[in-house]
Design a protein around this motif. Structure first.
Motif, short mmCIF file in Angstrom:
data_model
loop_
_atom_site.label_atom_id
_atom_site.label_comp_id
_atom_site.label_asym_id
_atom_site.label_seq_id
_atom_site.Cartn_x
_atom_site.Cartn_y
_atom_site.Cartn_z
N PRO A 43 1.84 38.49 98.98
CA PRO A 43 2.25 38.16 100.35
C PRO A 43 3.04 36.85 100.48
O PRO A 43 3.79 36.69 101.43
CB PRO A 43 0.91 38.07 101.09
CG PRO A 43 0.03 39.03 100.35
CD PRO A 43 0.42 38.84 98.90
N ASP A 44 2.90 35.94 99.52
CA ASP A 44 3.63 34.67 99.57
C ASP A 44 4.97 34.69 98.85
O ASP A 44 5.84 33.88 99.13
CB ASP A 44 2.77 33.54 98.98
CG ASP A 44 1.56 33.21 99.83
OD1 ASP A 44 1.60 33.47 101.05
OD2 ASP A 44 0.58 32.69 99.27
N TYR A 45 5.13 35.59 97.89
CA TYR A 45 6.34 35.63 97.07
C TYR A 45 6.90 37.04 97.06
O TYR A 45 6.23 37.98 96.62
CB TYR A 45 6.04 35.20 95.63
CG TYR A 45 5.51 33.79 95.54
CD1 TYR A 45 6.37 32.71 95.62
CD2 TYR A 45 4.15 33.55 95.38
CE1 TYR A 45 5.89 31.41 95.55
CE2 TYR A 45 3.66 32.25 95.30
CZ TYR A 45 4.54 31.19 95.39
OH TYR A 45 4.05 29.92 95.32
N ALA A 46 8.15 37.18 97.50
CA ALA A 46 8.77 38.51 97.62
C ALA A 46 9.00 39.15 96.27
O ALA A 46 8.63 40.29 96.04
CB ALA A 46 10.07 38.42 98.39
N CYS A 47 9.61 38.47 95.34
CA CYS A 47 9.87 39.06 94.03
C CYS A 47 10.31 37.97 93.06
O CYS A 47 11.47 37.59 93.04
CB CYS A 47 10.93 40.15 94.14
SG CYS A 47 11.11 41.07 92.60
N LEU A 48 9.37 37.49 92.29
CA LEU A 48 9.68 36.53 91.24
C LEU A 48 10.00 37.31 89.98
O LEU A 48 9.35 38.29 89.67
CB LEU A 48 8.49 35.60 90.99
CG LEU A 48 8.00 34.81 92.20
CD1 LEU A 48 6.75 34.02 91.83
CD2 LEU A 48 9.08 33.88 92.73
N ARG A 49 11.01 36.85 89.25
CA ARG A 49 11.41 37.54 88.02
C ARG A 49 11.39 36.56 86.86
O ARG A 49 11.98 35.49 86.94
CB ARG A 49 12.80 38.15 88.15
CG ARG A 49 13.23 38.88 86.88
CD ARG A 49 14.62 39.47 87.00
NE ARG A 49 14.71 40.47 88.05
CZ ARG A 49 14.41 41.77 87.90
NH1 ARG A 49 13.99 42.21 86.74
NH2 ARG A 49 14.55 42.61 88.89
N GLY A 50 10.69 36.94 85.80
CA GLY A 50 10.69 36.16 84.57
C GLY A 50 9.64 35.06 84.55
O GLY A 50 9.04 34.71 85.56
N HIS A 51 9.45 34.53 83.37
CA HIS A 51 8.41 33.54 83.13
C HIS A 51 8.63 32.24 83.90
O HIS A 51 7.67 31.68 84.45
CB HIS A 51 8.31 33.23 81.64
CG HIS A 51 7.96 34.42 80.82
ND1 HIS A 51 7.95 34.39 79.44
CD2 HIS A 51 7.62 35.70 81.15
CE1 HIS A 51 7.61 35.57 78.96
NE2 HIS A 51 7.42 36.38 79.99
N ALA A 52 9.84 31.75 83.93
CA ALA A 52 10.10 30.45 84.55
C ALA A 52 9.79 30.48 86.04
O ALA A 52 9.12 29.56 86.56
CB ALA A 52 11.55 30.02 84.31
N GLU A 53 10.24 31.51 86.75
CA GLU A 53 9.98 31.58 88.19
C GLU A 53 8.49 31.70 88.48
O GLU A 53 7.97 31.04 89.38
CB GLU A 53 10.73 32.77 88.81
CG GLU A 53 12.21 32.54 88.93
CD GLU A 53 12.93 33.68 89.64
OE1 GLU A 53 12.27 34.53 90.29
OE2 GLU A 53 14.18 33.73 89.54
#
Length: 110
Positions: A39-49
């Protein structure tokens, strides 16, 4: 590694306070292009994000740690499980596996 082992390893990522150690865990648990949404993050991609988001979230957690509640079901390349953050929060996650790593996580707060 069983689905439960992999889920516990994923929760270890959220509990790891040292960024370098957290990113090393990510390499063994998550695919390089893993996706994460809640609910807080729409779509994080990859390890760094994801690592950056975890670091920011940990500021609010204090000494609270994530623990596995129950693995509700596992089929094909997916699993549904519950988690708790100390006594403060609970939720459900759906993970998608890619071999012996997690490709995506969709989280829901309790």
């Amino acid at each position: 590694m069983t689905a439960t082992d992999l889920i516990n390893a994923y929760l270890d990522i959220w509990n790891e306070r040292d960024a370098a150690s957290r990113e090393a865990l990510m390499k063994t648990v998550l695919t390089d292009d893993a996706l994460y949404s809640d609910p807080d993050y729409a779509c994080l991609r990859g390890h760094a994000e994801l690592s950056e988001a975890i670091g920011r979230a940990q500021v609010n957690f204090g000494d609270l740690r994530f623990a596995l509640g129950e693995v509700i079901g596992v089929h094909h390349d997916r699993a549904l499980f519950t988690w708790r953050l100390g006594e403060a929060a609970t939720g459900h996650d759906v993970v998608e596996f890619d071999g012996d790593r997690i490709r995506s996580v969709v989280g829901f707060f309790g």
